[in-house]
Write an enzyme that holds these catalytic residues in place. Structure first.
Site, PDB file in Angstrom:
ATOM      1  CE1 TYR A   1      -3.692   2.404   0.636  1.00 40.22           C
ATOM      2  CE2 TYR A   1      -2.555   3.067   2.637  1.00 40.22           C
ATOM      3  CZ  TYR A   1      -3.549   3.272   1.704  1.00 40.22           C
ATOM      4  OH  TYR A   1      -4.393   4.329   1.854  1.00 40.22           O
TER       5      TYR A   1
ATOM      6  CB  THR B   1       1.251   4.622   4.051  1.00 39.73           C
ATOM      7  OG1 THR B   1       0.499   3.461   4.402  1.00 39.73           O
ATOM      8  CG2 THR B   1       0.319   5.740   3.632  1.00 39.73           C
ATOM      9  CE  LYS B   2       0.595  -0.476   5.891  1.00 41.76           C
ATOM     10  NZ  LYS B   2      -0.526  -1.326   5.576  1.00 41.76           N
ATOM     11  CB  THR B   3       8.541  -0.595   4.412  1.00 43.18           C
ATOM     12  OG1 THR B   3       8.165  -1.967   4.212  1.00 43.18           O
ATOM     13  CG2 THR B   3       8.238  -0.175   5.844  1.00 43.18           C
TER      14      THR B   3
END
Ligand SMILES: *Cc1c(COP(=O)(O)O)cnc(C)c1O
Length: 388
Positions: free
Chosen positions: A179, A181-183
């Site tokens: 997603y 906002t993920k790393t």
């Protein structure tokens, strides 16, 4: 004043070039790049299989299909997580059985798992909160004792290590999120890793309409148009445009973790001595992905709530967030399963005082300084106010 948003994906010319390459190739949906991303991800993690999906939520759903979850079955999950961990269980008319979390790590409290197990329990879904792995030895040994599967929600933990073992190689199935906002960010996207041949095959079939791959092989002499549907599947596949982002991001996934670890170190150094906020607790035998940096306000001492604190940061141009509102507080889980506030005091205690600060590779030293200054100012200012 320059805004420091809560999150910003790290997109460089490499990601842009890889996406443009996909667009020019004429192959937009699942194809050669998706296959390449899966191969490179499997090599990086050291997993036998890596199967892409269009989200971690889809990945978790497919994982539960793989273990053949049935109506009335129960799955153990932590209170402190995003609703995706719980909602996929509800797709099966099965029951998410919530367990409280540890006040230091925010991870599932392994000492409370056994009392939640019944004859209907099928699996445990640990969530590696903020990227720090759960107590996997304890979880695996409980699972072993009761014959349960362990499906890891690794939405926060790429890359992370537990006692030297990389997350993605530990439990029966691991689900990652890509997603925005993920790393590792592909906008939307997910990945399932497992070493189980049967599950990997079933997940591959189910993510694309239940179309049998074996049918392709068997009838290939009749022409490529032939296929067989062997199950009611889903439209859960990744696209090559997403995979292009994934391929470019995977190359820098460790460098990005080091950047976040550096930011975490700076914050911790600055806040460690304060009695007004608690810095994240780090277990010595694991390496966190540092997806989130969550401080806990000492609200008894500050006599301000978390909302005021976040407003104060906002006034200084700094974005912040809260992870998470405990699941059992939400109307759906409350009304459907009879949970109520007070059921999981650890998660509520954390929730009341948590603030997630910005932590992403694109932050400059100046950005980090500004966040530190703002937090120190707010903590001090608010204290002075209450003292006056
Ligand atoms: C983000 C997140 C998910 C869902 O990931 P998607 O890829 O958006 O479906 C699941 N679990 C946790 C803990 C998350 O933070």
């Amino acid at each position: 004043m320059k805004q420091i948003p809560f999150h910003e994906p790290y997109i460089t010319d490499e990601e842009i070039a890889e996406v443009v390459d996909s667009l020019r190739s004429g192959w937009l949906t699942m194809g050669p790049k998706t296959a390449r991303f899966e191969k490179e991800f499997a090599r990086y993690i050291g997993s036998k299989y890596s199967v892409t999906s269009n989200s971690c939520t889809a990945a978790l759903h497919l994982a539960l299909k793989a273990i053949d979850l049935k109506p009335g079955d129960e799955i153990i999950i932590p209170a402190m997580t995003f609703t995706a961990t719980g909602e996929v269980i509800c797709y099966f008319n099965a029951k998410p059985v919530i367990v409280d979390v540890d006040r230091d790590t925010h991870n599932i409290d392994t000492s409370q798992i056994e009392q939640a197990i019944t004859s209907k329990t099928r699996a445990i879904i640990p969530v590696h909160f903020a990227g720090q792995p759960c107590d996997m030895d304890e979880i695996l040994s409980i699972a072993d004792k009761y014959g349960l599967f362990v499906i890891e929600d690794a939405a926060h933990s790429l890359p992370a290590w537990y006692k030297g073992r990389k997350v993605g190689t530990i439990g029966d199935i691991t689900c990652f999120s890509f997603y925005a906002t993920k790393t590792l960010a592909t906008g939307e996207g997910g990945m399932v890793t497992t070493k189980n041949d049967e599950w990997a095959e079933r997940i591959k079939v189910l993510r694309l309409h239940g179309i049998s791959k074996d049918a392709w092989k068997r009838y290939s002499n009749e022409g490529s148009w032939f296929y067989e549907v062997i199950e009611a599947g889903y439209k859960y596949n990744m696209t090559d445009v997403q995979a292009a982002l994934g391929i470019a991001q995977l190359k820098k996934v460790e460098w990005m973790r080091e950047r976040r670890a550096y930011i975490a170190e700076r914050y911790t150094e600055a806040f460690r001595g304060l009695d007004t906020i608690a810095v994240p607790y780090v277990e010595p035998d694991r390496v966190s992905a540092w997806h989130l940096y969550v401080v806990k306000l000492n609200i008894e001492r500050l006599q301000v709530n978390r909302a005021t604190f976040i407003e104060g940061l906002k006034a200084k141009g700094i974005g912040a967030s809260v992870h998470f509102i405990p699941l059992h507080i939400h109307p759906f889980y409350r009304d459907t399963f009879g949970y109520k506030p007070g059921d999981f005091p650890g998660s509520e205690w954390i929730y009341e005082r948590s603030v997630s600060l910005p932590i992403y590779p694109g932050m400059t030293d100046n950005d980090i300084d500004r966040v530190i200054e703002a937090v120190l100012y707010l903590v001090k200012g608010l204290r002075d106010e209450t003292a006056a």
